[in-house]
Enzyme design. Sequence first.
Site, short mmCIF file in Angstrom:
data_model
loop_
_atom_site.label_atom_id
_atom_site.label_comp_id
_atom_site.label_asym_id
_atom_site.label_seq_id
_atom_site.Cartn_x
_atom_site.Cartn_y
_atom_site.Cartn_z
N GLY A 8 -24.11 5.07 28.20
CA GLY A 8 -23.69 4.92 26.47
C GLY A 8 -23.99 3.67 26.11
N GLY A 13 -22.08 -0.71 25.13
CA GLY A 13 -23.27 -0.87 25.11
C GLY A 13 -25.03 -1.05 25.56
N LYS A 175 -4.83 -7.50 28.08
CA LYS A 175 -5.23 -6.97 27.30
C LYS A 175 -5.34 -5.57 26.82
CE LYS A 175 -9.63 -6.73 24.37
NZ LYS A 175 -11.29 -5.99 24.90
N SER A 244 -11.31 -1.80 16.46
CA SER A 244 -12.28 -0.67 16.80
C SER A 244 -11.19 0.26 17.06
CB SER A 244 -12.41 -0.80 18.30
OG SER A 244 -11.94 -0.70 19.44
N1 NAP Z 1 -16.79 -2.43 19.61
C1 NAP Z 1 -15.90 -3.50 20.43
O1 NAP Z 1 -15.67 -4.31 19.86
C2 NAP Z 1 -15.14 -3.42 21.76
C3 NAP Z 1 -14.53 -4.58 21.90
C4 NAP Z 1 -14.15 -4.72 23.38
C5 NAP Z 1 -14.35 -3.20 24.24
N2 NAP Z 1 -15.16 -1.85 24.00
C6 NAP Z 1 -14.22 -1.02 24.66
O2 NAP Z 1 -15.81 -0.36 25.05
C7 NAP Z 1 -15.70 0.53 24.72
C8 NAP Z 1 -16.89 1.09 24.41
O3 NAP Z 1 -16.91 0.81 23.60
P1 NAP Z 1 -17.99 0.87 22.32
O4 NAP Z 1 -16.98 0.73 20.59
O5 NAP Z 1 -19.41 0.91 22.59
O6 NAP Z 1 -18.06 2.38 21.58
P2 NAP Z 1 -18.88 3.23 21.15
O7 NAP Z 1 -19.97 2.11 19.85
O8 NAP Z 1 -18.54 4.75 19.83
O9 NAP Z 1 -20.26 3.32 22.04
C9 NAP Z 1 -20.20 4.24 23.39
C10 NAP Z 1 -21.33 5.61 23.09
O10 NAP Z 1 -21.57 5.78 24.09
C11 NAP Z 1 -22.01 7.16 23.86
N3 NAP Z 1 -22.02 8.96 24.77
C12 NAP Z 1 -20.82 9.41 24.31
N4 NAP Z 1 -20.56 9.92 25.58
C13 NAP Z 1 -21.87 9.90 26.26
C14 NAP Z 1 -22.41 10.92 27.44
N5 NAP Z 1 -22.21 11.61 27.93
N6 NAP Z 1 -24.50 10.23 27.39
C15 NAP Z 1 -24.89 9.31 26.35
N7 NAP Z 1 -23.82 8.12 25.95
C16 NAP Z 1 -22.40 8.73 25.83
C17 NAP Z 1 -22.22 7.44 22.04
O11 NAP Z 1 -23.40 8.13 21.68
P3 NAP Z 1 -23.14 9.07 20.48
O12 NAP Z 1 -23.56 8.11 19.24
O13 NAP Z 1 -24.24 10.39 21.24
O14 NAP Z 1 -21.85 8.98 20.36
C18 NAP Z 1 -22.05 6.21 22.00
O15 NAP Z 1 -23.01 5.38 21.52
C19 NAP Z 1 -14.63 1.24 24.41
O16 NAP Z 1 -13.67 1.64 25.81
C20 NAP Z 1 -13.96 0.36 24.09
O17 NAP Z 1 -12.71 0.30 23.46
C21 NAP Z 1 -15.27 -2.52 22.24
#
Ligand code: NAP
Length: 300
Positions: A8, A13, A175, A244
Amino acid sequence: MARVAVVGVGAIGGVLAALLETTGLHEITLCTRRAVEPLTVKTPEGAVTVKARNLTDPKQAGAVDWVLVATKTYDAAGAGEWLRGLAKDGAVVAVVQNGVEHRERLAPYVEEERIVPVVIDCPVERQADGTVVQRGKVTMKVEEGPLGAEFKELFRGSKVEIELVGDFKTAAWRKLCTNAAGAINALTMKPAGVLHDEALGRLALEMVAECVAVGRAEGARLDDSVGQQVLDMYRGQPRDSVNSLLADRMAGRRMETDARNGVIVRLGEKHGIATPLNRMAVAVLEAGNRDEGSGVRGRP
Ligand SMILES: NC(=O)c1ccc[n+]([C@@H]2O[C@H](COP(=O)([O-])OP(=O)(O)OC[C@H]3O[C@@H](n4cnc5c(N)ncnc54)[C@H](OP(=O)(O)O)[C@@H]3O)[C@@H](O)[C@H]2O)c1
């Protein structure tokens, strides 16, 4: 040197991959649904280009030493597909997601003893061209113990603060208290400044109070001042800060409603604790998660 796979590669990631890259130590594999162009992460210290192998099919995945799962919480089953290959020789799986159910989510796919739950704080977003933009510092909390220490060691030399916490349950629930109130931004479709409103401020305190009550019943140590701390935090942010959940709703993406508010309702039911405000938030936001035939998800 460790073989590390990131499953991901979105905002979080991407940040994790860039941190690993800056250690200069590891063999990195990016596991994605679509091929990634060379991944570039704009950090406050400058742009980092991640040199990594990219896999797009879980069947191609061979054994590694560490897997960092950074999908959204609702994509755990998809992440699980990758673990069959990546974790077949005993890799440790760090789950870097929001919520309080890190172990439960991945337990169907890997032995619980090999799961390391991690809470991350970092303002970051992925742009349409795939570039990841990190707007502030990264801090992570990981459960104290041998695997937590190894996790911290993976990032040695990179620009991250990692705290080993003895009481991870409390850290994750603390959190969650912040995230629970963040539903108000998604519900109103307005950024942090909306919480300066008196009525919404009271609502935030009451939503957090439900979270605190359920968290305590689950064994987290949360004191009565958490609600005010959360509200002060939102009121101290720039008024245009977008969390988010709101970002996902505005973009018409699926929201992590269940992991952020639904869990409070579900575990509240288990303990006989009423959570009407979080229940309302879940019901309304989940309706936004369905497109109801309009082809548009998330928007009211
Ligand atoms: N963003 C922030 O500021 C933040 C801060 C603290 C915590 N978090 C937490 O961190 C976690 C990740 O959030 P994020 O913001 O990074 O989400 P995101 O930007 O939506 O990234 C998630 C990634 O996972 C990929 N994915 C989903 N299913 C998959 C699979 N089967 N195989 C490979 N890749 C896959 C998605 O691919 P696609 O591109 O194909 O959709 C996307 O690129 C969440 O729980 C969020 O609440 C985020």
